[in-house]
Write a protein that holds these residues in place. Structure first.
Motif, PDB file in Angstrom:
ATOM      1  N   MET A   1       0.942  -1.217   0.027  1.00 44.62           N
ATOM      2  CA  MET A   1      -0.060   0.021  -0.021  1.00 44.62           C
ATOM      3  C   MET A   1       0.730   1.403   0.050  1.00 44.62           C
ATOM      4  O   MET A   1       0.718   2.226  -0.767  1.00 44.62           O
ATOM      5  CB  MET A   1      -1.050   0.174   1.171  1.00 44.62           C
ATOM      6  CG  MET A   1      -1.924  -1.114   1.294  1.00 44.62           C
ATOM      7  SD  MET A   1      -2.910  -1.348   2.581  1.00 44.62           S
ATOM      8  CE  MET A   1      -3.942   0.200   2.497  1.00 44.62           C
ATOM      9  N   SER A   2       1.828   1.195   0.859  1.00 41.76           N
ATOM     10  CA  SER A   2       2.561   2.511   1.123  1.00 41.76           C
ATOM     11  C   SER A   2       3.699   2.806  -0.314  1.00 41.76           C
ATOM     12  O   SER A   2       4.075   3.816  -0.646  1.00 41.76           O
ATOM     13  CB  SER A   2       3.732   2.207   2.091  1.00 41.76           C
ATOM     14  OG  SER A   2       2.887   2.146   3.190  1.00 41.76           O
ATOM     15  N   GLY A   3       4.035   1.412  -1.093  1.00 43.95           N
ATOM     16  CA  GLY A   3       4.685   1.721  -2.099  1.00 43.95           C
ATOM     17  C   GLY A   3       4.283   1.660  -3.478  1.00 43.95           C
ATOM     18  O   GLY A   3       4.913   1.579  -4.499  1.00 43.95           O
ATOM     19  N   GLY A   4       2.833   1.411  -3.440  1.00 43.78           N
ATOM     20  CA  GLY A   4       2.083   1.393  -4.694  1.00 43.78           C
ATOM     21  C   GLY A   4       2.397   0.226  -5.533  1.00 43.78           C
ATOM     22  O   GLY A   4       2.832   0.476  -6.651  1.00 43.78           O
ATOM     23  N   ALA A   5       2.632  -0.847  -4.886  1.00 39.11           N
ATOM     24  CA  ALA A   5       2.946  -2.374  -5.459  1.00 39.11           C
ATOM     25  C   ALA A   5       1.730  -3.232  -5.362  1.00 39.11           C
ATOM     26  O   ALA A   5       0.838  -3.095  -4.694  1.00 39.11           O
ATOM     27  CB  ALA A   5       4.249  -2.781  -4.742  1.00 39.11           C
ATOM     28  N   VAL A   6       1.974  -4.432  -5.972  1.00 38.37           N
ATOM     29  CA  VAL A   6       1.408  -5.352  -5.944  1.00 38.37           C
ATOM     30  C   VAL A   6       1.408  -6.245  -4.754  1.00 38.37           C
ATOM     31  O   VAL A   6       2.567  -7.018  -4.566  1.00 38.37           O
ATOM     32  CB  VAL A   6       0.924  -6.335  -7.244  1.00 38.37           C
ATOM     33  CG1 VAL A   6       0.063  -7.471  -7.107  1.00 38.37           C
ATOM     34  CG2 VAL A   6       0.344  -5.354  -8.497  1.00 38.37           C
ATOM     35  N   ALA A   7       0.658  -6.757  -3.910  1.00 36.44           N
ATOM     36  CA  ALA A   7       0.532  -7.628  -2.844  1.00 36.44           C
ATOM     37  C   ALA A   7       0.014  -9.231  -3.195  1.00 36.44           C
ATOM     38  O   ALA A   7      -1.038  -9.042  -4.208  1.00 36.44           O
ATOM     39  CB  ALA A   7      -0.018  -7.255  -1.579  1.00 36.44           C
TER      40      ALA A   7
END
Length: 366
Positions: free
Chosen positions: A152-158
């Protein structure tokens, strides 16, 4: 003077490491619009998964063999604010597709929550460094972010693997994250807001229905894509051969071409027992209790290659895969053994060109 030692090679590199050259080539050739913080455009992500040839001649190997539209829908979902749920029976490459989607979109497939019956809420939200918590009290320094919070903080896919294995109350901690794109931290009176580029891929095994069903509220937050079993024997043989070749390279095993006939036999046996009918449609057979998935076929052939490499002449033969096939089929020692013996005598024994496989299977089960 000290000798320089290189770091040991990883047994299974992450997708973004194993296919770094392909990802770099795609990024260099990709001139299409990219969503914010995406490493590649949606078109390039689909090309990475399905394979193709770039204008400069670079060949992109297919990571998924199946309907193109399934991949396009999955990629398009990640470009929206909807999370993606990959659903299917065991062995339909859900985890594999999830990993490669995250690698292509974010360049990082490691933001992973592995779902089990013991997965706690902290694995999805956040936890605490208890030594610092006792010394300092609640603080940002004492907080341990989950992979989801970091995405969420890094704008990535979890990624969340085996979502339906996770207890229902832990599953529901995703609702606020997926609907509000916010993760409250009440202990600090703060919240983490997802930045653009964040999304989540979950996988679920539809054989786990009834274990921990998704609530209707959570299911509405996902766009569900069903990954089917390979449609034809040729597709399944291709998938098994490709994966075995990739695994074999990392383990210094013999090449797949020398074992093409045995791969086809393993796939044929698994498909016929799985479907309850021979490939020509003429003979009905009983199905065992196991799934006999493509993933299990890959495991059987890889094990056979190891036998051929270390205890044979390096060529995959019927005797190298027979024990693996028996172990995959006979999960219930009573019922499955009867199913296997009937199939062996009624189908394998009568099939032209399969005498060596029949003998090897008989010896393995003796």
């Amino acid at each position: 003077m000290t000798a320089t030692t290189s770091a040991p090679a990883a047994l299974r590199p992450h997708a973004e490491e194993a296919f770094a050259e392909e990802l770099d080539a795609l990024a260099a050739a990709d001139d299409r619009p990219r969503p914010e913080r995406w490493r590649l455009s949606p078109w390039a992500v689909a090309t990475y998964l399905l394979g193709g040839t770039l204008p400069d001649g670079t060949v992109i190997s297919p990571k998924y063999v199946g309907p193109r539209r399934i991949v396009e829908v999955a990629v398009a979902t990640l470009a929206t604010d909807r999370a993606l749920l990959l659903l299917g029976v065991p062995g339909t490459a859900k985890t594999w597709v999830s990993e490669h989607l995250a690698a292509a979109v974010s360049g990082d497939s490691t933001l992973l929550v592995q779902g089990t019956a013991g997965t706690a809420e902290e694995a999805v939200r956040y936890g605490w460094n208890y030594a610092r918590l006792l010394a300092e009290g609640p603080s940002r320094g004492a907080l341990v972010p989950s992979p989801v919070m970091r995405a969420m903080s890094g704008g990535a896919v979890a990624r969340v693997e085996e979502l339906t294995r996770i207890p229902a109350d832990v599953q529901d901690s995703l609702i606020t994250i997926l609907s509000e794109k916010t993760l409250p931290i009440p202990e600090l009176g703060e919240e983490v807001q997802a930045v653009r580029g964040f999304n989540l891929i979950a996988t679920a095994n539809d054989r786990d229905r009834g274990v921990n069903e998704l609530s209707s509220a959570l299911r509405r937050r996902f766009n569900t894509v069903v990954l089917p079993l390979p449609g034809t024997p040729e597709e399944e043989v291709d998938i098994v051969a490709r994966r075995v070749e990739q695994i074999g390279r990392s383990l210094d095993l013999p090449g797949v071409p020398d074992g093409a006939d045995e791969i086809r036999r393993v796939v044929t046996v698994f498909r016929e027992l799985r479907d309850g009918v021979t490939l020509d449609g003429r003979t009905r057979v009983k199905s065992p209790s196991g799934t006999l998935s493509t993933a299990e076929a890959i495991s059987v052939v890889t094990g056979g290659l190891a036998l051929a490499a270390h205890f044979g002449d390096g060529v995959l033969r019927a005797g190298d895969v027979a024990a693996g096939v028996l172990g995959a089929v006979v999960r219930d020692p009573a019922a499955d053994r009867v199913v296997w013996q009937e199939y062996l005598e009624a189908v394998v024994r009568e099939r032209e060109g399969w005498k060596d496989f029949y003998r090897a299977c008989r010896e393995a089960g003796a």
